[in-house]
Design a protein around this motif. Structure first.
Motif, mmCIF file in Angstrom:
data_model
loop_
_atom_site.group_PDB
_atom_site.id
_atom_site.type_symbol
_atom_site.label_atom_id
_atom_site.label_comp_id
_atom_site.label_asym_id
_atom_site.label_seq_id
_atom_site.Cartn_x
_atom_site.Cartn_y
_atom_site.Cartn_z
ATOM 1 N N SER A 86 37.315 39.000 32.292
ATOM 2 C CA SER A 86 36.427 39.867 33.163
ATOM 3 C C SER A 86 36.422 39.998 34.548
ATOM 4 N N PHE A 87 36.988 38.694 34.886
ATOM 5 C CA PHE A 87 37.080 38.390 36.458
ATOM 6 C C PHE A 87 38.382 39.469 36.899
ATOM 7 N N ARG A 88 39.490 39.244 36.176
ATOM 8 C CA ARG A 88 40.790 39.952 36.410
ATOM 9 C C ARG A 88 40.564 41.333 36.268
ATOM 10 N N SER A 89 39.596 41.696 35.497
ATOM 11 C CA SER A 89 39.142 43.269 35.212
ATOM 12 C C SER A 89 38.652 43.772 36.535
ATOM 13 N N GLU A 90 37.671 43.103 37.219
ATOM 14 C CA GLU A 90 36.908 43.488 38.611
ATOM 15 C C GLU A 90 37.888 43.104 39.859
ATOM 16 N N ASN A 91 38.672 42.071 39.887
ATOM 17 C CA ASN A 91 39.418 41.572 40.756
ATOM 18 C C ASN A 91 41.013 41.768 40.742
ATOM 19 N N ARG A 92 41.335 42.978 40.974
ATOM 20 C CA ARG A 92 42.788 43.189 40.617
ATOM 21 C C ARG A 92 43.853 42.842 41.858
#
Length: 135
Positions: free
Chosen positions: A124-130
């Protein structure tokens, strides 16, 4: 400012921030010609874009009714949802034809993009912080 003035002012604002191709037939024709010059048939591209949007909306409507309005997720609803997915696929292939590609290449592109984005599976972190350039 009255409500009527607000609405009139907003309508003028919307017109000012709208591209010429969105409001002038000649500019729209020029935009179609530019797309066509790149070898992309604009009529197929428009068919695909409008169809994908419409059919995705119909699929979403089924899901919405099941989740929020008590529609049963029964055999008929599943059949209807599958029919809408088949329409989405039809328009997706129209887009592939317009862009001179095929579903195999699209699957490859999507797999490559998501493997790069989520090398260890969904996060989820990588989903929001590309990372920059990951659209």
């Amino acid at each position: 400012m009255t409500d009527e003035t607000l609405l009139i002012d907003y309508q003028h604002f919307v017109d000012e921030v709208t591209s010429d191709a969105s409001k002038d037939p000649d500019a729209f024709g020029d935009a179609l010609d530019i797309i066509d010059e790149f070898g992309v048939p604009p009529e197929r591209l428009i068919t695909a874009a409008m169809g994908l949007s419409a059919e995705s909306g119909e699929f979403t409507e089924i899901v919405k009714k099941c989740l929020f309005q008590g529609k049963p997720m029964d055999e008929h609803t599943i059949w209807h949802a599958k029919r809408e997915l088949s329409d989405i696929l039809w328009y997706l292939v129209q887009g592939c034809i317009a862009l001179d590609t095929n579903l195999e290449e699209i699957i490859y592109i999507n797999t490559e993009k998501l493997e790069s984005r989520y090398p260890d599976g969904f996060d989820s972190f990588r989903s929001e912080n590309r990372i920059e350039g990951d659209l």
